[in-house]
Design an enzyme around this catalytic site. Structure first.
Site, PDB file in Angstrom:
ATOM      1  N   ASP A  68       0.830  -1.197   0.000  1.00 17.19           N
ATOM      2  CA  ASP A  68       0.000   0.000   0.000  1.00 17.19           C
ATOM      3  C   ASP A  68       0.866   1.249   0.000  1.00 17.19           C
ATOM      4  OD1 ASP A  68       0.787   0.367   2.624  1.00 17.19           O
ATOM      5  OD2 ASP A  68      -1.162  -0.078   3.498  1.00 17.19           O
ATOM      6  N   ASP A 108      -6.113   1.963  -0.714  1.00 12.41           N
ATOM      7  CA  ASP A 108      -4.806   2.170  -1.364  1.00 12.41           C
ATOM      8  C   ASP A 108      -3.954   0.910  -1.318  1.00 12.41           C
ATOM      9  OD1 ASP A 108      -4.623   2.530   1.493  1.00 12.41           O
ATOM     10  OD2 ASP A 108      -2.598   3.306   1.215  1.00 12.41           O
ATOM     11  N   ASP A 149      -6.252   9.916  -6.321  1.00 15.04           N
ATOM     12  CA  ASP A 149      -6.600   9.043  -7.441  1.00 15.04           C
ATOM     13  C   ASP A 149      -5.442   8.951  -8.433  1.00 15.04           C
ATOM     14  OD1 ASP A 149      -9.065   8.703  -6.304  1.00 15.04           O
ATOM     15  OD2 ASP A 149     -10.144  10.001  -7.717  1.00 15.04           O
TER      16      ASP A 149
END
Length: 282
Positions: free
Chosen positions: A144, A187, A161
């Site tokens: 992540d 994420d 994003d």
């Protein structure tokens, strides 16, 4: 075309035949207790598609009628094998495109356009089952974005994003065709590294970490932000199922975060251990 079952809308080509059953040797594997190991066979002959049952325990139905011997199929016929229903569709018509789009929407993450968690879980289950039955190597990588919440709070969700899409673009370039990159949630991403031992997975993880951090992103107000990843690895062991493999990789990822982020940890000998091999030289 599958119209009822977990993989709704998935299309299966018959070229020149398609074997269906629970065994991994089939062209189409159905993990269903009502499906026999070698259940049914679809094949082409004389410009037509035929279907025959292979002596399955629960039989094969065509339009709700039990199959008896080799039977030619017609456009629109419904085939029931276990709890799964298929529709025989000829040609690339609007109906087949409709079902294919439904299937795509159920397995693809809308933002990043990689596979989603649902598809990942099915894929990982199949690969773990394959390794248990036939042997082979398999490693799961979970990773992540470090401090992703802070990035969102400081630079906005549109920048967040962009970060996720940036990561996917970099990681996709390193994933082989037979492997899988998927968004696990938020994420967090996963890569199923088929035919890969832990040492090879370490090289992969360090390469990914370097590729992502080597290309900073610019925010709307002109700031340059370096993106880093924490990565956890776990390799298949015969006594661990797919959920256990995810748990081990997640433990390794958690330890990578606790140790300071921007690093790789591997689950080995029952505990997470930091990879000290360093970045991939290439």
């Amino acid at each position: 075309m599958q119209i009822y079952g977990r993989e709704l809308g998935k299309r299966h080509a018959i070229d020149p035949e398609l074997s269906v059953g629970r065994a991994l040797t089939n062209s189409l594997v159905l993990d269903d207790d009502a499906v026999s190991r070698q259940h049914a066979l679809l094949f082409l002959r004389n410009d037509r598609c035929w279907l025959t049952d292979l002596g399955s325990t629960n039989g094969t139905l065509v339009n709700d009628v039990p199959l008896a011997g080799e039977t030619p199929l017609r456009h629109g016929d419904l085939i029931t094998i276990g709890s799964v229903v298929f529709k025989f569709i000829t040609g690339n018509n609007a109906e087949s495109q409709y079902y294919e789009e439904i299937y795509r929407l159920t397995i693809i993450d809308g933002l990043t356009q990689v596979h989603n968690r649902r598809y990942l879980e099915d894929f990982l289950d199949r690969e773990v089952t394959r390794c248990k039955r036939s042997g082979g190597a398999l490693t799961l990588a979970l990773f992540d974005v470090d401090n992703f919440k802070d990035l969102n709070d400081e630079h906005g969700h549109l920048f967040g994003d962009r970060v996720l899409k940036h990561i996917v673009r970099k990681v996709e370039s390193t994933v082989r065709r037979e492997q899988l990159l998927a968004r696990y949630g938020g994420d967090e991403f996963a890569v199923v590294l088929t035919d890969t031992e832990i040492d090879g997975a370490k090289v992969f993880a360090e390469k990914v970490r370097g590729l992502v951090s080597a290309e900073p992103l610019e925010t709307a107000d002109g700031q340059t932000v370096r993106i880093t990843l924490s990565i956890g690895l776990a390799s298949f062991q015969p006594d661990v199922d797919s959920l256990g493999l995810v748990s081990q990789a997640d433990d390794a990822l958690y330890q990578a975060k606790r140790a300071g982020r921007d690093r790789v940890f591997c689950f080995e000998d029952g505990m997470p251990v930091e990879d000290t091999s360093g970045p991939d030289p290439t």
